[in-house]
Design a protein around this motif. Structure first.
Motif, short mmCIF file in Angstrom:
data_model
loop_
_atom_site.label_atom_id
_atom_site.label_comp_id
_atom_site.label_asym_id
_atom_site.label_seq_id
_atom_site.Cartn_x
_atom_site.Cartn_y
_atom_site.Cartn_z
N THR A 12 0.80 -1.36 0.08
CA THR A 12 0.09 0.14 0.02
C THR A 12 0.79 1.15 0.04
O THR A 12 2.13 1.04 0.45
CB THR A 12 -0.86 -0.03 1.37
N LYS A 13 0.31 2.36 -0.35
CA LYS A 13 1.00 3.66 -0.38
C LYS A 13 1.62 3.84 1.11
O LYS A 13 2.83 4.52 0.98
CB LYS A 13 -0.08 4.79 -0.72
N SER A 14 1.11 3.54 1.97
CA SER A 14 1.54 3.88 3.41
C SER A 14 2.97 3.11 3.67
O SER A 14 3.50 3.57 4.60
CB SER A 14 0.36 3.79 4.30
N ASN A 15 2.88 1.83 3.28
CA ASN A 15 4.19 1.04 3.42
C ASN A 15 5.19 0.99 2.58
O ASN A 15 5.99 -0.07 2.55
CB ASN A 15 3.85 -0.16 4.21
N ASP A 17 7.62 2.72 1.24
CA ASP A 17 9.01 3.07 1.68
C ASP A 17 9.67 1.87 2.50
O ASP A 17 10.75 1.51 2.20
CB ASP A 17 9.19 4.37 2.50
N SER A 18 8.93 1.44 3.65
CA SER A 18 9.49 0.28 4.07
C SER A 18 9.86 -1.04 3.45
O SER A 18 10.72 -1.55 3.60
CB SER A 18 8.42 0.25 5.41
N TYR A 39 6.59 -0.41 -9.19
CA TYR A 39 6.51 0.91 -8.26
C TYR A 39 7.63 1.96 -8.61
O TYR A 39 7.86 3.01 -7.88
CB TYR A 39 6.63 0.50 -6.52
N GLN A 42 7.72 5.83 -8.32
CA GLN A 42 7.83 6.43 -7.19
C GLN A 42 9.06 6.79 -6.41
O GLN A 42 9.11 7.23 -5.52
CB GLN A 42 7.04 5.47 -6.04
#
Length: 144
Positions: A12-15, A17-18, A39, A42
């Motif tokens: 998801t967009k929220s995770n 970067d992790s 991705y 991004q």
């Protein structure tokens, strides 16, 4: 690889970067390619290129094989740019393996201390390795 294939599809967009950090630290070109296909827009080209450079260097080192002195420059670069990752630690272990096998504890410890700043002075694995090397009578220091 299946886990990563499945995980890449569930981001998801929220995770994002992790997950990107986890995948980048695997230093596997194929995995990066799959991730960036989905991705890549991004992340900057600079970040992607640096991750590919590290992954290609990891593949070239063939960390599953014994250390080859001809590859010192590549090992040195890899450790410096990827520490404190697991693969950087593995590369460092490969780098000192011959010294340990020859029971050259001080030489091995000197090499570890050279790379300690890249891992951090409070790195548990580095400090434990130095403790073992500094106690030359420690029978637990062996090559498997």
């Amino acid at each position: 690889m299946f886990f990563y294939d499945f995980s890449i599809r569930k981001i998801t967009k929220s995770n994002l970067d992790s997950v990107h950090k986890i995948i980048a630290e695997k230093f596997e070109v194929e995995l990066l390619e799959k991730f960036y296909i989905m991705y890549g827009n991004q992340f900057s080209e600079e970040i992607k290129n640096e991750n590919y450079r590290r992954a290609l260097l990891a593949e070239r080192l063939q960390l599953e094989l014994p250390y080859n002195e001809k590859e010192f420059r590549n090992f040195d670069e890899f450790i410096k740019i990827t520490a404190p990752s697991d693969k950087a630690f593995l590369a460092l272990q490969n780098l000192i393996a011959a010294d340990i096998e020859a029971k050259k504890w001080k030489t091995a410890a000197t090499v570890v201390r050279k790379y300690q700043p890249f891992f951090g002075y409070n790195n548990v694995r580095i400090n434990h390795l130095l403790e073992m090397l500094n106690s030359s009578t420690d029978a637990s220091v062996t090559i498997k």
